[in-house]
Scaffold this active site. Structure first.
Site: not given
Length: 747
Positions: A294, A166-169, A171-172, A189
């Protein structure tokens, strides 16, 4: 910009696929549930756009009250089934990690933003695809959206990469095999943009303290390693964490919307169960001086019967006033920009996440910092306690929120008990850390056709707030005698110190002595208007003074502070009954009795309200539901018989009512006098029914439903009562009545 595809909606979809008008997610396929869905990042105190992959009695609505703060209470939690063992949550099968690897890992163009200034980067133009690497046209910051690791890469000489998950704010996410520890699956991560200073600082912060975090509901950090990128000759940091195979709560919501309908959310009990499972994890972080920052459905994964917080990218030390703050728009508390994160801001995110999980609304724009009301959301109208819990958890002022994760968990457990009891009609009693049980039962009578109970009786019977064990005078107060208020007043005057609990006891003692002025003065000296215990005592003082509406307001404030407690609902029900507000009295009495059958006052109160409103059948059902273990069981059963056969209900009475009442009366273990009195009343009701011209084939207390048989039965009752009479005058009166009622015969 893409328009919303739902009928009758003219809104547009934002960068995360949510409509800016109806607030619902776009009907797209659910993405891969990998080991983690990274937190959205922001710089300083600001939030950035979200980036992620992945036979019951009814209740009526009531208006929410302004909440009051409550002291933080603690209670150890025990591991078990999701939802405190109260609700069964569907299992989520463990997912083979190899099935979760992305075949073509890319960052979609509509997810590409400059990590420094937040503007769109890497977007296509004139039919040409956007760049995955380059420099921001606004600030010149370098960006890169390509994975830095490929299948077969060996990181730190130990972790063999299989591919991207997956990916997000921040990092990968990569899946890897730990060759050094029994071929253990792990997740690496990395950073989405290795040139981002804030992102690198966040990763370094994780390396410093997150490896020490140990909780069964928090993803385990195994290691922090460096890996050199041969193409750029730079070292990149990677966090090594456990692999969690399952589905995120966000994916569950999307799946329900795809399968059932666009406005579907999680069932309320299931969503509460999830919150109850993660709150201890947040409480653990708080206990070791960390803030999660978060929390959202994206960051919680269920696998089998276990929940895990999977993204620790935004976790920071509570005393950290320097590092960048990370959060997500729509979940993050409004004071973050000015005050920074806190325990209360974490509580806020849980409240917002609960709302998102349970009903659809535009949480990221139109309702970014407030909740819709019961008029907009039927669920909130149906479950007022849940609404009030959300209101307190997401209060604008942090001091009005729950003071700890455990305090919120205690109240949420109470709310869950109410929700489940409303669903299947089965009581869900539970201990309270805030209130004692009822001291007595008020309004208990063998007849329901009577006025509301006296305020003094209500005050004497209501539960009491428990003494705060942390109060310096708690041990002394345990030695103060009860039952003699004058003596207690003398003992309290010699208290070693004047604490909040001492003044509360003084106020209650003055109330028992009917000195309302002195009682109020003690509360004024506490100076804690926002404390639920003070509000409770103000309600008692107002009730004693006949100020019913003032009492209702005070108890309503207590309800807003501790929405999972039954005591304030019982007090509100009694006040509503005194005020002639049958609808509110019904609502609160019903909630209390349906949830916990130890509150006998609620059963008799609900029966009175129902009977006064003409609902005789349900009043009888409520009284018959009093358990046999109760010391008021016989009183309740006699009241049910009288409610079913009262003289003012003859027109509505049926043969089945009379026969059934006789059968129930025969089965009760009563002393001779009570049995004879109850038999007389029942036979008189049957005789009145016969005199309306109706006939029946059944028997009531072995008497046919005929004028002659019923008169003979009544004669026997009166002669028995005459033998039991304590005085000659009463004995003669009963004999005369027996002779009067006896049918005319030749003998």
């Amino acid at each position: 910009m893409t328009t919303c595809s739902r009928p009758a909606c003219s809104g547009n979809l934002d960068e995360d696929g949510f409509c800016d008008t109806c607030g619902l997610a776009a009907p797209i396929a659910v993405t891969v549930a990998a080991a983690a869905e990274p937190a959205t990042t922001g710089s300083g105190r600001a939030s950035a756009p979200t980036v992620s992959t992945s036979t019951a009695w009814s209740t009526a609505p009531t208006a929410p009250a302004t909440g009051v703060s409550r002291r933080t209470s603690s209670r150890s939690s025990t591991r078990g089934l999701l939802g405190a063992g109260l609700v069964e949550v569907p299992r989520v099968p463990y997912r083979d990690p190899r099935d979760a690897v992305l075949a073509d890992p890319q960052v979609p163009e509509d997810k590409r933003y400059c990590s420094k200034c937040g503007v769109k980067v890497g977007r296509g133009r004139d039919g040409r695809p956007g760049r995955t690497e380059g420099f921001c046209a606004k600030c010149g910051h370098r960006y890169s959206f390509t994975p830095k690791l490929s299948g077969g890469d060996l990181v730190h000489g130990q972790y063999e990469v299989l591919g991207c998950l997956a990916h997000g704010g921040l990092g990968w996410i990569y899946l890897a095999l730990d060759r050094a520890v029994a071929d253990r699956w792990v997740v690496l991560k990395g950073l989405l943009d290795t040139g981002d200073t804030d992102a690198m600082a966040a990763a370094v912060a994780e390396r410093q303290f997150l490896a020490e975090v140990e909780h069964p509901n928090i993803v385990k950090i195994h290691n922090f390693v460096q890996h050199r990128d041969e193409s750029s000759d730079t070292a990149t940091g990677y966090i090594v964490m456990e692999y969690v195979g399952g589905r995120s709560l966000k994916e569950m919501i999307k799946e329900r919307r795809r399968e059932i309908g666009p406005q579907e959310c999680l069932p309320l009990a299931q969503a509460i169960a999830y919150a109850l499972e993660v709150l201890p994890a947040l409480g653990y972080l708080h206990s070791v001086g960390l803030l999660y920052c978060d929390f959202k459905p994206d960051n919680v994964i269920q696998t089998e019967e276990q929940l895990k917080l999977i993204d620790l990218g935004a976790v920071r030390r509570a005393d950290d006033e320097v590092s960048a703050v990370y959060g997500t728009v729509g979940y993050q508390a409004p004071e973050i920009a000015e005050r920074g994160p806190s325990v209360e801001s974490d509580i806020y995110t849980v409240g917002r996440a609960l709302a998102v999980m349970t009903f659809p609304f535009d949480f990221h724009a139109g309702h970014r910092e407030r909740l819709p009301g019961p008029a907009e959301v039927p669920l909130l109208a149906e479950f007022d306690s849940f609404h009030r819990l959300l209101l307190r958890a997401t209060a604008t002022e942090p001091a009005r929120r729950f003071g700890s994760a455990e305090e919120m968990r205690e109240q949420l457990t109470g709310v869950l008990r109410e929700v489940l009891a409303a669903g299947d009609g089965q009581p869900r009693p539970g201990p309270s850390t805030e209130f004692t049980p009822e001291q007595h039962s008020f309004g208990v009578s063998a007849t329901v056709a009577r006025a509301a109970p006296d305020p003094a009786a209500i005050i004497e019977a209501l539960p009491l707030p428990r003494v705060d064990g942390a109060d310096p005078a708690a041990a002394f107060l345990a030695t103060v005698g009860a039952g003699d208020p004058k003596r207690a007043l003398r003992e309290l005057s010699d208290a070693p110190q004047s604490t909040v609990e001492v003044r509360l006891r003084l106020a209650r003692t003055c109330l028992e002595l009917d000195d309302l002025v002195a009682a109020g003065r003690e509360l004024d000296l506490i100076g804690a208007e926002a404390d639920a215990r003070v509000a409770w005592h103000r309600g008692l003082i107002a009730l004693a003074g006949g100020k019913i509406e003032a009492a209702r307001a005070a108890f309503d404030a207590v309800y807003a502070a501790v929405p999972g407690e039954l005591a304030p609902k019982l007090a509100l029900a009694a006040c509503a009954e005194l005020a002639g507000d049958r609808a509110a009295a019904d609502r609160h009495y019903r909630t209390v009795w349906r949830t916990d059958r130890s509150y006998l006052s609620a059963a008799f109160g609900l029966a009175r309200v129902l009977y006064a409103g003409g609902d005789r059948a349900e009043a009888v059902d409520v009284l018959r539901s009093v358990p046999e273990t109760s010391n008021h069981y016989l009183t309740a059963q006699l009241a049910a018989i009288r409610a079913q056969t009262a003289a003012d209900t003859v027109a509505a009475m049926s043969e089945q009512d009379l026969v059934g009442a006789g059968v129930r009366l025969t089965g009760l273990e009563l002393d001779a006098e009570r049995r004879t009195q109850a038999s007389r009343e029942l036979l008189e009701a049957a005789l009145a029914w016969v005199h309306t011209g109706r006939t029946g084939t059944g028997k009531v207390l072995d008497c046919d439903l005929t004028d002659t048989e019923l008169r003979f039965g009544l004669e026997r009752c009166y002669r028995t009562l005459a033998r039991q009479a304590p005085t000659t005058t009463e004995r003669i009166a009963f004999v005369d009545r027996a002779n009067e009622i006896r049918p005319r015969t030749w003998v």
